[in-house]
Write a protein that holds these residues in place. Structure first.
Motif, PDB file in Angstrom:
ATOM      1  N   GLY A 192      -2.754   7.905   5.096  1.00 21.17           N
ATOM      2  CA  GLY A 192      -3.834   7.366   5.911  1.00 21.17           C
ATOM      3  C   GLY A 192      -4.878   6.553   5.178  1.00 21.17           C
ATOM      4  N   TRP A 193      -4.753   6.407   3.857  1.00 17.29           N
ATOM      5  CA  TRP A 193      -5.685   5.576   3.113  1.00 17.29           C
ATOM      6  C   TRP A 193      -5.330   4.098   3.310  1.00 17.29           C
ATOM      7  N   LYS A 194      -6.299   3.228   3.065  1.00 17.38           N
ATOM      8  CA  LYS A 194      -6.077   1.795   3.176  1.00 17.38           C
ATOM      9  C   LYS A 194      -6.050   1.156   1.788  1.00 17.38           C
ATOM     10  N   LEU A 195      -5.215   0.141   1.654  1.00 22.24           N
ATOM     11  CA  LEU A 195      -5.107  -0.550   0.371  1.00 22.24           C
ATOM     12  C   LEU A 195      -6.321  -1.445   0.146  1.00 22.24           C
ATOM     13  N   VAL A 196      -6.896  -1.352  -1.042  1.00 21.99           N
ATOM     14  CA  VAL A 196      -7.998  -2.221  -1.450  1.00 21.99           C
ATOM     15  C   VAL A 196      -7.503  -3.266  -2.449  1.00 21.99           C
ATOM     16  N   GLY A 197      -6.746  -2.835  -3.437  1.00 21.62           N
ATOM     17  CA  GLY A 197      -6.243  -3.761  -4.437  1.00 21.62           C
ATOM     18  C   GLY A 197      -5.082  -3.166  -5.207  1.00 21.62           C
TER      19      GLY A 197
END
Length: 320
Positions: free
Chosen positions: A155-160
């Protein structure tokens, strides 16, 4: 693979790392950062094609630096001129494809430009949840992208997933990390473990068994995120975790996240980047995580990260 003769003649506009970029080259890796407000006004950085580099191309290697301009060359591909933190000029060799040009433009050249602008540029993979980001750093092959991919499955979102700009913040102010990537670079074995197939994915330029996985737009962080913790990854015979403090934290962060150290030395900005690391380490907890080389233990590592973040939040709440 598009050769130079077939590259688009129009210009492409992006908002990335807090600045506006106008590029002569289409950058599909930055498609999530496309800027609809096109125009010359307000452009901070230009990426230009200059096929006629003349005889001034530096020899392949670390390049040259003079009067605010870094020049470097990649054998059989071309050369790049990075000037004053404002311009990247790409000088391709005849017949070279767009993919190769983008690789070094968005890697070495972009990193050098960030250093010229005085940015803190950290190499690693970052994910965010509930407006809070974490950064995974470490040497090549330490599983940064794989762990980031496993976190997005939770459920985390990609930042980089490569090189990101971080605003270190002042005393008592939380550093902020800018979104920098919409793709994950994953080994074939990691894709298999995550239940994914490499068929149809872009193969990595340097490694035949590594692939670029485009992340669904809904799994991308759209805005800069406060940085809650940094995890330096390594291998061990068991799952371990420890907080680094003081000089050890600064040294560990610098060693694990520094990109193209030779450019920093060439431009005389190595000390500035270490100061950035010290400012970040003074405001963000730095942890070292060790774990066995076993994909089956990835859920345990994710749980370890979650637990450490919960502990950080608990301590912060008590302090408030």
């Amino acid at each position: 693979m598009a050769a130079m003769s077939s590259l688009e003649s129009e210009r492409f506009h992006y908002r990335h790392s807090g600045v506006r970029i106008c590029s002569d080259i289409r950058l599909p890796e930055w498609s999530a950062f496309a800027d609809d407000e096109q125009g010359a006004s307000g452009v901070d950085i230009r990426i230009i094609l200059a096929p006629d580099a003349g005889s001034a191309e530096p020899p392949p290697g670390h390049g040259t630096y003079d009067d605010g301009t870094l020049c470097f060359a990649v054998d059989s591909i071309g050369s790049w001129t990075v000037s004053g933190g404002r311009e990247i000029a790409v000088h391709p060799h005849p017949g070279i494809g767009a993919r190769e040009l983008r690789l070094f433009t968005l890697g070495s050249a972009w990193g050098a430009l960030g250093y010229q602008r005085g940015w803190a540029m950290l190499h690693g993979s970052a994910v965010a949840r509930n407006d809070t980001a974490v950064l995974f750093c470490g040497d090549a092959g330490q599983g940064k992208s794989t762990l980031a991919a496993a976190m997005t499955e939770r459920g985390w979102k990609l930042v980089g997933d490569d090189l990101s700009r971080i605003e270190p913040g002042g005393a008592g102010h939380t550093p902020v990390i800018h979104p920098s990537s919409a793709r994950l670079k994953l080994w074939d074995s990691a894709l298999h473990h995550l239940g994914l197939n490499s068929e149809g994915l872009e193969r990595d330029f340097f490694r035949d068994d590594k692939y670029h996985l485009a992340v669904d737009p809904g799994q991308l962080a759209a805005q800069p995120q406060p940085l809650a913790a940094i995890f330096i990854l390594g291998w061990d015979d068991r799952l371990t975790g420890e907080r680094l403090r003081g000089a050890e934290a600064v040294r560990g962060l610098a060693e694990a996240s520094m990109y193209r150290k030779e450019y920093l030395e060439l431009m005389g900005t190595l000390a500035e980047q270490i100061v950035h690391c010290a400012r970040i380490a003074s405001n963000v907890p730095i942890y070292r995580i060790g774990r066995p080389r076993d994909f089956k233990l990835l859920p345990n590592v994710c749980l370890q990260v979650d637990k450490m973040l919960s502990d950080i939040a608990a301590v912060r709440d008590l302090a408030e």
